[in-house]
Design a protein around this motif. Structure first.
Motif, short mmCIF file in Angstrom:
data_model
loop_
_atom_site.label_atom_id
_atom_site.label_comp_id
_atom_site.label_asym_id
_atom_site.label_seq_id
_atom_site.Cartn_x
_atom_site.Cartn_y
_atom_site.Cartn_z
N PRO A 41 -61.93 32.87 -17.16
CA PRO A 41 -60.51 32.75 -17.52
C PRO A 41 -59.80 34.09 -17.42
N GLY A 42 -58.67 34.10 -16.73
CA GLY A 42 -57.87 35.31 -16.60
C GLY A 42 -58.38 36.31 -15.58
N LYS A 43 -59.45 35.96 -14.87
CA LYS A 43 -60.03 36.88 -13.88
C LYS A 43 -59.98 36.24 -12.50
N LYS A 44 -60.06 37.08 -11.48
CA LYS A 44 -60.06 36.56 -10.13
C LYS A 44 -61.45 36.05 -9.77
N ARG A 45 -61.48 35.17 -8.77
CA ARG A 45 -62.76 34.63 -8.33
C ARG A 45 -63.58 35.73 -7.66
N ASP A 90 -71.71 36.27 -18.00
CA ASP A 90 -71.92 35.34 -16.88
C ASP A 90 -71.12 34.05 -17.07
N THR A 91 -70.51 33.89 -18.23
CA THR A 91 -69.72 32.69 -18.50
C THR A 91 -68.56 32.58 -17.52
N ALA A 92 -68.48 31.44 -16.84
CA ALA A 92 -67.44 31.22 -15.84
C ALA A 92 -67.60 29.82 -15.26
N VAL A 93 -66.64 29.41 -14.48
CA VAL A 93 -66.81 28.25 -13.61
C VAL A 93 -67.43 28.74 -12.32
N TYR A 94 -68.50 28.11 -11.91
CA TYR A 94 -69.22 28.50 -10.71
C TYR A 94 -68.92 27.50 -9.60
N TYR A 95 -68.63 28.06 -8.42
CA TYR A 95 -68.28 27.26 -7.26
C TYR A 95 -69.23 27.59 -6.11
N CYS A 96 -69.57 26.59 -5.32
CA CYS A 96 -70.22 26.88 -4.04
C CYS A 96 -69.21 26.62 -2.92
N ALA A 97 -69.42 27.31 -1.83
CA ALA A 97 -68.49 27.23 -0.72
C ALA A 97 -69.23 27.45 0.60
#
Length: 125
Positions: A41-45, A90-97
């Motif tokens: 939250p509040g940070k860039k990917r 390490d808390t975040a939403v993790y995405y694969c691409a």
């Protein structure tokens, strides 16, 4: 058109482990560089890790080196991110691409063409 679906996120205590999965449909993942990104939250990917097409070369962000391992199972058309010694940061939403670009953890998310919906990872006691 590549479709990616992440799974495996959840709540874990500091020092714990999780394994994220990125499953693909409508395409063979081995043809692409697959990257894992995360966004708090509040940070860039930011880039976490990637695995290159065909040769399986890997790259990691400094913040996760020695703790995270990326791998590919071609038979299951799935890429994994094994996360050990997890920390609250390490808390975040993790995405694969997926991309046809080369694999390097510092590569911008803008270079990736296909994205999953994300999976939440929360590290907290």
């Amino acid at each position: 058109q590549v479709q990616l679906v992440e799974s495996g996120g959840g709540l874990v205590q500091p020092g714990g482990s999780l394994r994220l999965s990125c499953a693909a449909s409508r395409a063979t993942l081995d043809y692409y560089t697959i990257g894992w990104f995360r966004q708090a939250p509040g940070k860039k990917r930011e880039g976490v890790s990637c695995i290159g097409s065909h040769d399986g070369s890997t790259s990691y962000a400094d913040s996760v080196k020695g703790r995270f391992t990326i791998s590919r199972d071609n038979a299951k058309n799935t890429v994994y991110l094994q996360m050990n010694s997890l920390k609250p940061e390490d808390t975040a939403v993790y995405y694969c691409a997926a991309t046809n670009y080369y694999c390097a953890a510092y590569v911008s998310p803008n270079e990736y063409d296909y994205w999953g919906q994300g999976t939440q990872v929360t590290v907290s006691s």
